[in-house]
Write a protein that holds these residues in place. Structure first.
Motif, short mmCIF file in Angstrom:
data_model
loop_
_atom_site.label_atom_id
_atom_site.label_comp_id
_atom_site.label_asym_id
_atom_site.label_seq_id
_atom_site.Cartn_x
_atom_site.Cartn_y
_atom_site.Cartn_z
N PRO A 18 0.83 -1.21 0.00
CA PRO A 18 0.00 0.00 0.00
C PRO A 18 0.86 1.26 0.00
CG PRO A 18 0.10 -0.93 2.20
CD PRO A 18 0.80 -1.91 1.30
N THR A 19 0.29 2.35 -0.45
CA THR A 19 1.01 3.62 -0.36
C THR A 19 1.21 3.97 1.10
OG1 THR A 19 -1.04 4.92 -0.44
CG2 THR A 19 0.04 4.43 -2.54
N PRO A 20 2.33 4.58 1.46
CA PRO A 20 2.66 4.80 2.87
C PRO A 20 1.81 5.87 3.53
CG PRO A 20 4.31 5.81 1.47
CD PRO A 20 3.41 5.04 0.55
N ASN A 21 1.84 5.87 4.86
CA ASN A 21 1.13 6.89 5.63
C ASN A 21 1.89 8.21 5.64
OD1 ASN A 21 -0.78 4.98 6.28
ND2 ASN A 21 0.03 4.58 8.32
N GLU A 22 3.20 8.12 5.77
CA GLU A 22 4.00 9.34 5.95
C GLU A 22 4.83 9.63 4.71
OE1 GLU A 22 5.55 10.23 9.82
OE2 GLU A 22 4.71 8.41 10.67
N ASP A 23 5.25 10.88 4.58
CA ASP A 23 5.92 11.35 3.39
C ASP A 23 6.86 12.50 3.77
OD1 ASP A 23 6.64 11.92 0.79
OD2 ASP A 23 4.59 12.19 0.05
N VAL A 24 7.96 12.63 3.01
CA VAL A 24 8.85 13.76 3.25
C VAL A 24 8.31 15.04 2.62
CG1 VAL A 24 10.90 12.32 3.41
CG2 VAL A 24 10.20 13.21 1.19
N LEU A 25 7.33 14.89 1.71
CA LEU A 25 6.71 16.07 1.11
C LEU A 25 5.97 16.85 2.18
CD1 LEU A 25 6.06 17.48 -1.70
CD2 LEU A 25 3.88 16.23 -1.59
N PRO A 26 6.28 18.13 2.39
CA PRO A 26 5.57 18.90 3.42
C PRO A 26 4.07 18.93 3.14
CG PRO A 26 7.51 20.09 2.65
CD PRO A 26 7.33 18.94 1.71
N ARG A 27 3.29 18.66 4.17
CA ARG A 27 1.84 18.64 3.99
C ARG A 27 1.29 20.07 3.86
NH1 ARG A 27 -1.16 14.75 7.62
NH2 ARG A 27 -1.20 13.45 5.75
N GLN A 44 3.70 14.90 -6.24
CA GLN A 44 5.13 14.98 -5.97
C GLN A 44 5.56 14.09 -4.80
OE1 GLN A 44 6.49 19.13 -5.72
NE2 GLN A 44 4.67 19.75 -6.87
N GLY A 45 4.56 13.56 -4.08
CA GLY A 45 4.85 12.71 -2.93
C GLY A 45 4.61 11.24 -3.21
N VAL A 46 4.56 10.43 -2.15
CA VAL A 46 4.45 8.97 -2.30
C VAL A 46 3.13 8.42 -1.78
CG1 VAL A 46 6.95 8.64 -2.19
CG2 VAL A 46 5.61 8.60 -0.07
N ARG A 47 2.29 9.28 -1.23
CA ARG A 47 1.00 8.80 -0.73
C ARG A 47 0.05 8.53 -1.90
NH1 ARG A 47 1.77 13.21 3.44
NH2 ARG A 47 2.11 12.20 5.45
#
Length: 587
Positions: A18-27, A44-47
């Motif tokens: 599954p796509t992850p919960n957290e991301d380095v892309l600022p929310r 641009q993120g991974v979610r």
């Protein structure tokens, strides 16, 4: 970008993650000018979104990056087919990547997507085609697109309206070349939303990009989103809570989500709780009252829920879309406390499509709070001193979300004070632009920027309490009765479930109005049926103080809206037309 793009690529057999919960892309909390900009950023993120089979097994992870690629392909295909900004694209809102890509592709192309329901709630092929045709006539789309499994019905509805028809594969195999996309303004219409009760006279709510993003930012702010939050949902995407709260919000606020199809939840409701159990982060999941009710009923007292479920990380258990029943919520707590569910996770809220979605949300952690109110005060009727006082528990629906004002107004339009019951009005950026091509209906509910919600309620210390729908009020001999009070009273009798009873008023042969109560009957013995009718009559008489028409009807015969709520208006219509045939009882 390649000249040929598959909208939904085939998934090779492999272990799916599954796509992850957290991301380095600022929310970013939906702070965009248009929804297209929101998807551009999320990509641009991974979610992303994750689709599951009826048993809750992951079948298709779908990152926001993939969604954007497929949405752009859909936009190019729409433009190649002659769509221009402002055209409508009707979409059967099947929970899956095809609908998601086409909805977002339409937005990129300046086309207004119009989510329409699946046939699960309409009691047969002909009724479903009729419902689609009515909504298509209102939206006047250029094309209707849906799944191939129901193509016969959707094509029939399209022919009646005179619009084009296509299936998902006609777009998943799209090969249009990239082209310039139209520029979008925040004040442009983003989509049309039909309310769940839109049957005979549908109202398409026109929602602008500005209104949508304002509401998405406001309700995410109210929920105090955390980095590891994840949304788990079975709600249909043709209803505002499913579409806005559990699909569009995830994109604009960059939150991963897990989905069960609504029809799969209906067959295996505990798969919803399995998904929540498997989430290693915090879970956010919304449901109307009946969703919690059906799960609590599926668990027997002998079941060790802690062996199967871990609901300790269910941070926000949202309640909304219909009247919140505190007794049902308590039953859910009782059933799943051993699995770690906390009553403080409940998050009551109030909203409607005409306000995009959220109007009020309970502050996280406060749970369900109720006030006991005398029924005479709720109905506005004088107190009958010869009878003992009766009370109803009214649920606190929270505080207005950011950029939303809520007031209670009396019959002459005056603003009422705390604990004074009247009509609920709201005003804010996320209030709808209009009802599509219906200026009279728009003017009837929008006055100087204020929306008449049609609901009755009261304020207390900044919190909103909803009493019921003004149009559902039963008025007999000058006395007001809420149908919910009658229905809830009958539900207290053994053998009845939430949604088994519909109460409304009818005109008798002598011209007088009287309450009618239709009740699902699962008893086959004629004598037992008579006893049951008399028992129900006594119960209703204790509430209303008068004899009522009590009709026992076959199970599953009471109609529901596309979002699963009981439709009293349609039940009355079907009963009076003879389409709901009560059981004949001996004298």
């Amino acid at each position: 970008m390649n000249d040929t793009i598959r909208l939904v690529p085939e998934v090779k057999e492999q272990t799916l993650l599954p796509t992850p919960n957290e991301d380095v892309l600022p929310r970013r909390m939906a702070d965009f000018g248009t929804f297209g900009e929101a998807l551009d950023y999320a990509a641009q993120g991974v979610r992303g979104l994750n689709f599951h089979d009826p048993r809750g097994v992951l079948t298709r992870p779908y990152s926001f990056t993939e969604l954007r690629t497929d949405a752009l392909a859909a936009a190019y295909e729409l433009i190649a087919r002659g769509f221009v900004p402002g055209d409508r694209l009707a979409l059967i809102a099947e929970t899956g990547p095809e609908f998601a890509a086409l909805f977002c592709g339409a937005v990129y192309a300046g086309v207004w997507p119009v989510p329409l329901p699946l046939p699960t709630s309409f009691g047969g092929k002909d009724n479903y085609i009729e419902q689609l045709a009515v909504q298509l006539a209102s939206a006047d789309p250029k094309m209707l697109v849906g799944p191939g499994e129901i193509a016969e019905m959707t094509a029939a509805a399209a022919v009646r309206q005179g619009c084009e028809h296509a299936n998902w594969p006609d777009f998943t195999r799209a090969s249009a070349k990239p082209c310039d996309l139209p520029k979008t303004d925040p004040e442009d219409i983003c989509y049309l939303q039909y309310s769940s009760g839109s049957t005979r006279f549908p109202h398409g709510v026109a929602v602008t990009h500005r209104s949508l993003l304002s509401n998405l930012a406001s309700h995410s702010h109210a929920m105090q989103l955390e980095p590891s939050d994840r949304c788990i949902s079975w709600l249909p995407w043709y209803h505002d809570m499913g579409l806005v709260g559990c699909f569009l919000s995830l994109i604009a606020n960059q939150v991963s989500g897990d989905y069960l199809k609504t029809e799969d939840f209906a067959r295996r409701p505990l798969a919803w709780l399995d998904l929540i159990t498997r989430n290693e982060g915090n879970s956010i999941s919304y449901s109307p009252t009946f969703g919690y009710d059906i799960c609590a009923r599926r668990i027997s007292s002998q079941t060790a829920v802690s062996d199967r479920f871990d609901l300790s990380r269910w941070r926000l258990a949202g309640n909304g879309a219909d009247m919140i029943r505190p007794d049902v919520m308590q039953n859910f707590v009782n059933a799943f406390a051993d699995a770690g569910f906390k009553a403080s996770a409940f998050l009551p809220s109030y909203g409607l499509a005409e306000a995009t979605l959220a109007v009020t949300v309970m502050p996280p952690g406060e749970g369900i709070r109720v006030e006991l109110v005398e029924e005479e005060r709720l109905s506005g009727s004088p107190r009958d001193l010869s009878r003992p006082a009766r009370y109803r528990a009214i649920v606190n629906c929270g505080k207005p979300v950011r950029d939303m004002e809520v007031v209670i107004r009396g019959e002459s339009g005056q603003t009422l004070g705390d604990h004074q019951i009247g009509k609920v009005w709201c005003c804010g950026t996320s209030v709808m632009h209009s009802y599509f091509r219906d200026p009279e209906a728009t003017e009837a509910c929008l006055v100087d920027g204020w929306l008449d919600t049609g609901d009755m309620g009261y304020m207390a210390k900044g919190y909103l309490f909803i009493v019921g729908r003004a149009k559902d009020m039963i008025i007999i001999n000058g006395k007001n009765h809420w149908p919910q009070d009658i229905e809830w009273a009958v539900e207290q009798l053994p053998g009845f479930n939430h949604g088994d009873i519909a109460a409304f008023s009818i005109e008798m042969e002598n011209g007088e109005e009287t309450p009618a109560v239709l009740v699902h009957c699962r008893v086959s013995d004629p004598v037992k049926r008579l006893e049951l009718r008399d028992q129900i009559r006594d119960k209703v008489r204790s509430i209303t103080g008068m004899n009522c028409v009590i009709e026992l009807v076959p199970p599953k015969s009471l109609p529901r809206t596309s979002s699963g709520k009981l439709s009293r208006a349609k039940a009355k219509k079907l009963y009076l037309s003879g389409e709901i045939a009560p059981f004949e009882l001996a004298a």
